[in-house]
Structures are given as structure tokens and as C-alpha cells.
Design a protein around this motif. Structure first.
Motif: not given
Length: 455
Positions: A416-434
Motif C-alpha cells: 500500500f505504501w509503495a503504491v501510494l508513494g509511486v502514485a504521489a510522485v507521479v501526481v507531483t511530477l504531473e502537477t509541477l510540469y503542467f
């Protein structure tokens, strides 16, 4: 079943298009996800696969209707850009889809590595420090590296070779499936899990986990120009491939959960079918299934990497990915893009567990499929759209995503924490770029407000 890739103009006929979609789905469903699903739903695994396929069918309906209505022919990003007239949500969905493809590649590579270990000589296993624990990641990373190299060189299976590979895989799976049913009936061991159907929670959880294995049909949305008469053949190919996958996955799920002990499945979930057929015809059955798995997962790595790289190339051209991720002027897939996608997938498959990889991939595709179903429901006033399939697709994806997180929290907290961590990184990268322009403007305003006070 239709014309093949050998037609005069070189484009895929119906059979070739179905082959590409089925090849992408059965590789993940049977040789990677099945064991994970079986450990959750047991003998009712066939129902979990069927439910996931039906939700995918609703998402496919949404894709196809939006595709037919719009001016731009393509997948998620093209449709979101056209109907919402906003690049940001389209780009964020595109990034999520790319990470979903990376997860799928990692999942195929994980299964490839496990079967490669199973076929390795005992002497090699004993000679390597840590044995399987080191060999499996090594084989998985090697598989990704080989297919990255092939894509960089521009090599890819032709339509005809893909058809042959898929036909062979389907024949092998059907043969072992029917043989397993015959053997199970004679042994009075076939179990459909009808009593377990009343236990809704494990079935729904297993359905959510299996979702990553049903993304293969979506690849056809990006290959429409290579399909002969796409207006007619694209819907037929997508719907047909999903039905074929339901039948194969359901049959194999029944055989595996009936003939293989739960502890055997749990020990090596990716080898569930190979372990199930071994008692029927001995070690030769295990070897045949393992070899078929190597071809199946290998071709799935190659095809998914190829399609993902071309998908990313279109996003770069539209300004939805940084220019540094690849050159749009390149012939075929940009080398830098292939290397980037392959490198991330290699890290995932080397360090991630099969549960974490499949869960992350399922969440990514549920997010994308749910968004597209919601978009189709938004356009329900159009006379060609029946609102029921898009509504079922959107609600089903949202429900399964939440329940998958609940399952991971209860049963696999580290995953759960591993998946949540990866998802958080993905969303953060998306937000920072767009949202980078808005962020820069906000920082500038803050600096302008602070500087006078300091002076």
C-alpha cells in the motif's frame, strides 16, 4: 476472420488487429496476474476476471464512441484535448497512461524473469549468490534491456509474426485449459467457487488487481492508421479481443484454482498455470507452459514498449512532455524515449514485488479508463451514445480503485505504501510540469511582496 497484414496495402486486417489486442491481454492475465488474483479470490477467480473484462468493455465502448464522433482519431489524450479543449487534463491523463504502460512492462518482465529462472539449470541457481532472489531480477532487467535495444534499432514483430505468435499462444492455452478441465472432471476436482460468490469483498478486490491485464485493446486506438478499414474493423477487433480474453482467462483460472494447491500458487503466483499442468502430464507440461510464457511476456514487453514510445512521441510533439524526453523528428520511436521508459520499467521490475507492480498498473489504467468513461457520459446527449456503458465504466473504475487501496491497506500494508508513494510522485511530477507557469508566477509574486519589506 478477415484480411491480415498481408493485404496489398500492408495494413492490418481484422485478424491481425485482434491478434495484437489479444496478445497484449492474455500475456498479462495468464502469465503474470492470474496467481495474484487466485490468492485473493480462490476458485471464484474466473468471476473476477470476467467482471474486470466487462468494465473494460464499457471503457472500450466509451473510447470507440468518442473516437467515431470526434474529428481527431486517437486515444485518451487526443479525445480529451478535443472534447475539453484543455491540454492540462489531457496531459495529466497521458502521463498517467505512460506510467501505467511502464507498470505493465515491469509486470511482463517480472513474469519473464520468473519463468527464465524456472527453466535455468540447477547448477546455475546454486552457483549464483542468493539464487532465485538475484536471478529473477537479473533476467527481468535483461529482458527489458534486450527489447529496448530492439526498439532502438527499429525492430518489431510484423503483423504476420504477431498473428502467428498469438495463434500459438492461444492454441497452447486452450489445449492445456481443456486438458485441465478433462483431468479435473475425471478427478472430481473442478471447482467453480460458487459458494464463494456470496463473499463479495475478495471477488471485488481480485477484480481490481486484475485490471492491469486488460489494457491491450487500447493499443489499437493508437494504431488506427495501420488497420484496414478502421471504421469497421477497429470496433470489431476491440470487442472481439475482449471476449476472447474473457473466455481464455476464465478457462485457465478455473483449471489453475482447481488443480493447484493455494500454497503452491502463493509461492510463485506468476507460475500458477505451469504448476497446475505439471501433475497432469509431468515436467514436460511445466516446460511447455514456461516456454510459451517466455514468448508471450517477451512479445508483450516489446509491443507495449513500442506503442508507449510512439504514444510519448505524440505527446512530445503536442508539448505535453518535455522536449528532453525525445526527438519528434526521429524516424520511429525516439531513442531517448525508449531508453527512459525502459529504464524506469527496469527499476520497477528489479525492486518491486509482483503485487506492487500489478496494483500500481491497475490503478493507473482504472484512472484512465474511468476518466474516458466519464467523458463519454458527459457527451451522452449525442444520439450515438447510450449512457449506461459509460456510467458503468466510470463508476466501476472508481469503485475498484478505492477497494483496491482498501485491500492493500488491510492485507499488504507495505505494498500500500509503495503504491501510494509511486502514485504521489507521479501526481507531483504531473502537477509541477503542467502548472509550472502558475507556480513560477506565484513564486514571483511572493518574492515581489517580500523584497520591499526587507528593504
Amino acid at each position: 476472420m478477415g484480411e491480415t497484414a498481408d493485404s496489398e496495402d500492408g495494413r492490418l486486417g481484422l485478424f491481425g488487429a485482434v491478434s495484437i489486442a489479444v496478445g497484449g491481454m492474455i500475456g498479462g492475465g495468464v502469465f503474470a496476474v492470474l496467481g495474484v488474483v487466485a490468492t485473493i479470490a480462490g476458485a471464484a477467480s474466473w468471476l473476477a476476471f470476467t467482471l474486470a473484462c466487462l468494465v473494460s468493455m464499457c471503457a472500450a465502448y466509451s473510447y470507440l464512441k468518442l473516437n467515431a464522433m470526434g474529428e481527431n482519431r486517437g486515444g485518451s489524450v487526443a479525445q480529451l484535448e478535443e472534447y475539453l479543449d484543455d491540454a492540462t487534463p489531457a496531459g495529466m491523463v497521458g502521463w498517467t497512461l505512460l506510467f501505467g504502460y511502464v507498470g505493465a512492462i515491469a509486470m511482463y518482465a517480472y513474469a519473464f524473469g520468473s519463468f527464465a529462472v524456472a527453466l535455468s539449470p540447477a547448477g546455475l541457481k546454486s552457483a549464483v549468490p542468493l539464487g532465485d532472489a538475484l536471478l529473477r531480477p537479473a533476467y527481468s532487467v535483461l529482458a527489458v534491456g534486450v527489447f529496448v535495444g530492439l526498439n532502438v534499432l527499429g525492430a518489431r514483430a510484423t503483423g504476420t509474426s504477431e498473428e502467428v505468435l498469438v495463434v500459438v499462444k492461444v492454441i497452447v492455452l486452450l489445449a492445456f485449459g481443456l486438458l485441465g478441465v478433462w483431468y479435473g472432471l475425471n478427478q472430481n476436482s473442478i471447482e467453480l467457487g460458487l459458494a464463494k460468490i456470496r463473499q463479495v469483498t475478495p471477488i471485488v478486490m481480485a477484480t481490481a488487481v486484475s485490471f492491469v491485464s486488460f489494457q491491450g485493446w487500447q493499443l489499437l486506438m493508437y494504431d488506427q492508421e495501420s488497420i484496414k478499414n478502421p471504421e469497421e474493423n477497429l470496433p470489431r477487433a476491440i470487442y472481439s479481443s475482449i471476449v476472447v480474453t474473457i473466455l481464455i482467462d476464465g478457462l485457465i483460472a478455473i483449471v489453475v484454482t482447481s488443480l493447484a494447491a493455494p500454497e503452491v500458487i502463493k509461492a510463485h503466483p506468476e507460475r500458477a498455470l505451469a504448476n497446475a499442468v505439471e501433475p497432469i502430464i509431468g515436467s514436460i507440461g511445466f516446460v511447455i507452459v514456461s516456454i510459451a510464457a517466455l514468448f508471450s511476456t517477451g512479445s508483450a514487453i516489446n509491443g507495449t514498449l513500442f506503442s508507449a514510445a510512439h504514444f510519448a512521441k505524440g505527446m512530445i510533439d503536442d508539448g505535453l512532455l518535455p522536449d528532453e524526453t525525445g526527438r519528434v523528428e526521429a524516424d520511429g520511436a525516439p531513442e531517448r524515449t525508449v531508453l527512459l521508459l525502459g529504464g524506469i520499467a527496469a527499476v520497477f521490475t528489479a525492486y518491486g514485488s509482483l503485487d506492487a507492480i500489478t496494483s500500481f498498473g491497475s490503478l493507473a489504467f482504472m484512472g484512465v479508463f474511468g476518466a474516458m468513461s466519464a467523458l463519454a457520459f458527459r457527451e451522452r446527449d449525442h444520439e450515438s451514445i447510450n449512457p449506461i456503458p459509460p456510467a458503468l465504466g466510470a463508476v466501476g473504475c472508481a469503485l475498484f480503485a478505492v477497494l483496491l487501496e482498501v485491500h492493500l491497506w488491510r492485507a499488504e500494508r507495505s505494498t500500500f505504501w509503495a503504491v501510494l508513494g509511486v502514485a504521489a510522485v507521479v501526481v507531483t511530477l504531473e502537477t509541477l510540469y503542467f502548472e509550472r507557469e502558475s507556480i513560477v508566477e506565484g513564486v514571483d509574486r511572493a518574492e515581489a511582496a517580500v523584497v520591499p519589506e526587507e528593504q
